[in-house]
Design a protein around this motif. Structure first.
Motif, PDB file in Angstrom:
ATOM      1  N   MET A 124       0.837  -1.196   0.000  1.00 16.55           N
ATOM      2  CA  MET A 124       0.000   0.000   0.000  1.00 16.55           C
ATOM      3  C   MET A 124       0.874   1.249   0.000  1.00 16.55           C
ATOM      4  SD  MET A 124      -3.192   0.838   2.478  1.00 16.55           S
ATOM      5  CE  MET A 124      -2.584   1.798   3.830  1.00 16.55           C
ATOM      6  N   THR A 125       0.544   2.201  -0.824  1.00 12.88           N
ATOM      7  CA  THR A 125       1.275   3.460  -0.907  1.00 12.88           C
ATOM      8  C   THR A 125       0.812   4.390   0.201  1.00 12.88           C
ATOM      9  OG1 THR A 125       1.441   3.212  -3.292  1.00 12.88           O
ATOM     10  CG2 THR A 125       1.782   5.410  -2.417  1.00 12.88           C
ATOM     11  N   ARG A 126       1.780   4.991   0.911  1.00 17.39           N
ATOM     12  CA  ARG A 126       1.464   5.939   1.982  1.00 17.39           C
ATOM     13  C   ARG A 126       2.462   7.090   1.925  1.00 17.39           C
ATOM     14  NH1 ARG A 126      -1.900   4.046   5.668  1.00 17.39           N
ATOM     15  NH2 ARG A 126      -1.334   5.387   7.379  1.00 17.39           N
ATOM     16  N   PRO A 127       1.983   8.299   2.149  1.00 15.52           N
ATOM     17  CA  PRO A 127       2.938   9.411   2.241  1.00 15.52           C
ATOM     18  C   PRO A 127       3.879   9.231   3.428  1.00 15.52           C
ATOM     19  CG  PRO A 127       0.675  10.215   2.001  1.00 15.52           C
ATOM     20  CD  PRO A 127       0.594   8.741   2.262  1.00 15.52           C
ATOM     21  N   LYS A 128       5.107   9.700   3.274  1.00 21.90           N
ATOM     22  CA  LYS A 128       6.081   9.683   4.386  1.00 21.90           C
ATOM     23  C   LYS A 128       5.643  10.644   5.483  1.00 21.90           C
ATOM     24  CE  LYS A 128       9.557   7.439   2.112  1.00 21.90           C
ATOM     25  NZ  LYS A 128       8.758   6.354   1.579  1.00 21.90           N
ATOM     26  N   ALA A 129       5.052  11.763   5.073  1.00 25.17           N
ATOM     27  CA  ALA A 129       4.555  12.770   6.009  1.00 25.17           C
ATOM     28  C   ALA A 129       3.459  13.565   5.321  1.00 25.17           C
ATOM     29  CB  ALA A 129       5.676  13.702   6.447  1.00 25.17           C
ATOM     30  N   VAL A 130       2.429  13.909   6.098  1.00 27.68           N
ATOM     31  CA  VAL A 130       1.333  14.744   5.602  1.00 27.68           C
ATOM     32  C   VAL A 130       1.381  16.040   6.408  1.00 27.68           C
ATOM     33  CG1 VAL A 130      -1.161  14.951   5.278  1.00 27.68           C
ATOM     34  CG2 VAL A 130      -0.063  12.693   5.108  1.00 27.68           C
ATOM     35  N   LEU A 131       1.661  17.149   5.732  1.00 28.74           N
ATOM     36  CA  LEU A 131       1.785  18.439   6.413  1.00 28.74           C
ATOM     37  C   LEU A 131       0.445  19.158   6.455  1.00 28.74           C
ATOM     38  CD1 LEU A 131       5.121  19.752   4.852  1.00 28.74           C
ATOM     39  CD2 LEU A 131       4.795  18.248   6.822  1.00 28.74           C
ATOM     40  N   ILE A 132       0.085  19.600   7.657  1.00 28.10           N
ATOM     41  CA  ILE A 132      -1.128  20.393   7.841  1.00 28.10           C
ATOM     42  C   ILE A 132      -0.766  21.663   8.595  1.00 28.10           C
ATOM     43  CG2 ILE A 132      -2.652  18.371   7.830  1.00 28.10           C
ATOM     44  CD1 ILE A 132      -2.894  18.699  10.931  1.00 28.10           C
ATOM     45  N   GLY A 133      -1.626  22.660   8.500  1.00 26.98           N
ATOM     46  CA  GLY A 133      -1.430  23.917   9.207  1.00 26.98           C
ATOM     47  C   GLY A 133      -2.154  25.030   8.494  1.00 26.98           C
ATOM     48  N   PRO A 134      -2.275  26.162   9.168  1.00 24.11           N
ATOM     49  CA  PRO A 134      -3.000  27.290   8.578  1.00 24.11           C
ATOM     50  C   PRO A 134      -2.180  27.988   7.490  1.00 24.11           C
ATOM     51  CG  PRO A 134      -2.044  27.921  10.670  1.00 24.11           C
ATOM     52  CD  PRO A 134      -1.775  26.455  10.502  1.00 24.11           C
ATOM     53  N   PRO A 135      -2.808  28.915   6.772  1.00 22.69           N
ATOM     54  CA  PRO A 135      -2.062  29.716   5.810  1.00 22.69           C
ATOM     55  C   PRO A 135      -0.878  30.386   6.517  1.00 22.69           C
ATOM     56  CG  PRO A 135      -4.413  30.129   5.593  1.00 22.69           C
ATOM     57  CD  PRO A 135      -4.232  29.289   6.819  1.00 22.69           C
ATOM     58  N   GLY A 136       0.270  30.356   5.865  1.00 21.95           N
ATOM     59  CA  GLY A 136       1.452  30.994   6.439  1.00 21.95           C
ATOM     60  C   GLY A 136       2.265  30.098   7.352  1.00 21.95           C
ATOM     61  N   SER A 137       1.855  28.849   7.517  1.00 19.30           N
ATOM     62  CA  SER A 137       2.605  27.960   8.414  1.00 19.30           C
ATOM     63  C   SER A 137       3.842  27.381   7.742  1.00 19.30           C
ATOM     64  CB  SER A 137       1.706  26.831   8.938  1.00 19.30           C
ATOM     65  OG  SER A 137       1.234  26.027   7.890  1.00 19.30           O
ATOM     66  N   GLY A 138       3.908  27.434   6.423  1.00 19.26           N
ATOM     67  CA  GLY A 138       5.095  26.958   5.714  1.00 19.26           C
ATOM     68  C   GLY A 138       4.930  25.601   5.054  1.00 19.26           C
ATOM     69  N   LYS A 139       3.698  25.162   4.843  1.00 21.82           N
ATOM     70  CA  LYS A 139       3.485  23.832   4.278  1.00 21.82           C
ATOM     71  C   LYS A 139       4.184  23.664   2.927  1.00 21.82           C
ATOM     72  CE  LYS A 139      -0.959  24.256   4.502  1.00 21.82           C
ATOM     73  NZ  LYS A 139      -1.110  25.570   5.140  1.00 21.82           N
ATOM     74  N   SER A 140       4.087  24.640   2.065  1.00 23.95           N
ATOM     75  CA  SER A 140       4.713  24.525   0.744  1.00 23.95           C
ATOM     76  C   SER A 140       6.239  24.615   0.841  1.00 23.95           C
ATOM     77  CB  SER A 140       4.195  25.624  -0.190  1.00 23.95           C
ATOM     78  OG  SER A 140       2.808  25.481  -0.374  1.00 23.95           O
ATOM     79  N   THR A 141       6.728  25.582   1.577  1.00 23.18           N
ATOM     80  CA  THR A 141       8.174  25.792   1.701  1.00 23.18           C
ATOM     81  C   THR A 141       8.840  24.636   2.441  1.00 23.18           C
ATOM     82  OG1 THR A 141       7.838  28.180   1.708  1.00 23.18           O
ATOM     83  CG2 THR A 141       9.947  27.376   2.550  1.00 23.18           C
ATOM     84  N   VAL A 142       8.318  24.306   3.608  1.00 23.23           N
ATOM     85  CA  VAL A 142       8.878  23.217   4.407  1.00 23.23           C
ATOM     86  C   VAL A 142       8.656  21.888   3.691  1.00 23.23           C
ATOM     87  CG1 VAL A 142       8.728  21.968   6.609  1.00 23.23           C
ATOM     88  CG2 VAL A 142       8.654  24.472   6.576  1.00 23.23           C
ATOM     89  N   GLY A 143       7.508  21.740   3.054  1.00 22.40           N
ATOM     90  CA  GLY A 143       7.226  20.518   2.316  1.00 22.40           C
ATOM     91  C   GLY A 143       8.243  20.259   1.225  1.00 22.40           C
ATOM     92  N   ALA A 144       8.592  21.291   0.466  1.00 21.67           N
ATOM     93  CA  ALA A 144       9.582  21.140  -0.607  1.00 21.67           C
ATOM     94  C   ALA A 144      10.948  20.768  -0.036  1.00 21.67           C
ATOM     95  CB  ALA A 144       9.677  22.429  -1.420  1.00 21.67           C
ATOM     96  N   ALA A 145      11.343  21.435   1.033  1.00 21.19           N
ATOM     97  CA  ALA A 145      12.648  21.150   1.659  1.00 21.19           C
ATOM     98  C   ALA A 145      12.668  19.755   2.283  1.00 21.19           C
ATOM     99  CB  ALA A 145      12.969  22.217   2.704  1.00 21.19           C
ATOM    100  N   LEU A 146      11.566  19.352   2.907  1.00 23.06           N
ATOM    101  CA  LEU A 146      11.482  18.029   3.520  1.00 23.06           C
ATOM    102  C   LEU A 146      11.527  16.940   2.447  1.00 23.06           C
ATOM    103  CD1 LEU A 146      11.096  16.233   6.027  1.00 23.06           C
ATOM    104  CD2 LEU A 146       8.614  16.567   5.763  1.00 23.06           C
ATOM    105  N   ALA A 147      10.794  17.131   1.378  1.00 20.76           N
ATOM    106  CA  ALA A 147      10.797  16.153   0.288  1.00 20.76           C
ATOM    107  C   ALA A 147      12.201  15.999  -0.286  1.00 20.76           C
ATOM    108  CB  ALA A 147       9.802  16.581  -0.800  1.00 20.76           C
ATOM    109  N   GLU A 148      12.879  17.116  -0.485  1.00 16.72           N
ATOM    110  CA  GLU A 148      14.246  17.069  -1.004  1.00 16.72           C
ATOM    111  C   GLU A 148      15.157  16.313  -0.036  1.00 16.72           C
ATOM    112  OE1 GLU A 148      17.891  20.083  -2.128  1.00 16.72           O
ATOM    113  OE2 GLU A 148      15.836  20.794  -2.420  1.00 16.72           O
ATOM    114  N   ARG A 149      15.046  16.612   1.249  1.00 13.91           N
ATOM    115  CA  ARG A 149      15.877  15.964   2.276  1.00 13.91           C
ATOM    116  C   ARG A 149      15.625  14.464   2.324  1.00 13.91           C
ATOM    117  NH1 ARG A 149      17.859  13.624   6.135  1.00 13.91           N
ATOM    118  NH2 ARG A 149      18.772  14.511   8.019  1.00 13.91           N
ATOM    119  N   LEU A 150      14.369  14.041   2.123  1.00 13.22           N
ATOM    120  CA  LEU A 150      14.016  12.621   2.162  1.00 13.22           C
ATOM    121  C   LEU A 150      14.211  11.922   0.814  1.00 13.22           C
ATOM    122  CD1 LEU A 150      10.729  12.781   4.304  1.00 13.22           C
ATOM    123  CD2 LEU A 150      13.029  12.097   5.070  1.00 13.22           C
TER     124      LEU A 150
END
Length: 169
Positions: free
Chosen positions: A1-27
């Motif tokens: 079964m396919t599962r995401p390594k991490a699912v990022l949640i949070g309000p606008p401005g929490s950094g989901k896109s920025t941190v998500g891109a950096a986390l994906a690159e790191r992983l």
């Protein structure tokens, strides 16, 4: 079964896109953003979906995007800030590694800006953002397997904290 390594949640401005891109690159995995999936499905930006079709239609598209991404994506997944509002989405997130990117109001306002093009922040962005934070905070906290405070921290520091937490779980 396919599962995401991490699912990022949070309000606008929490950094989901920025941190998500950096986390994906790191992983060494891909980042998938359900806001982008929703825009692709609708063939237009989120702001236009809200204006042309209404919030209910947007939320239905968003839920479908989250459901598909949770089933298909094995990298880092960033959800739109309000995706967690739907009880059906909350149920889908059970058993996933959900990372809540916590942000305070003043920091979120700085990051989002008061001249935001985000549809739910059009009228009085600071007041709307405060309302969103108050409404969504209990949901974010309840869903989170990992909570990371983002205020005053750079994305690289956040990524390292998340990676350490992921290795523990």
């Amino acid at each position: 079964m396919t599962r995401p390594k991490a699912v990022l949640i949070g309000p606008p401005g929490s950094g989901k896109s920025t941190v998500g891109a950096a986390l994906a690159e790191r992983l060494g995995v891909a980042l998938r953003d359900t806001d982008a999936d929703t825009e692709t499905a609708a063939g237009k930006p989120i702001g236009e979906i809200f204006i042309d079709d209404g919030e209910d239609h947007f939320r239905a598209l968003e839920h479908a995007a989250v459901r598909a991404a949770l089933a298909e994506h094995d990298g880092v997944l960033a959800l739109g800030g309000g995706a967690v509002l739907a009880p059906e989405t909350q149920e889908l997130l059970a058993g996933h590694t959900v990372v809540y990117l916590q942000v305070g109001l003043s920091e979120a306002v700085k990051r989002v800006g008061l001249a935001s093009a985000r549809p739910l922040l059009v009228m009085n962005p600071r007041s709307q953002l405060r309302k969103l934070l108050e409404e969504r905070l209990p949901i974010y906290e309840r869903l989170a397997a990992i909570t990371v405070a983002t205020d005053g921290r750079d994305p690289a520091e956040l990524v390292e904290e998340i990676v350490k937490e992921l290795e523990r779980s």
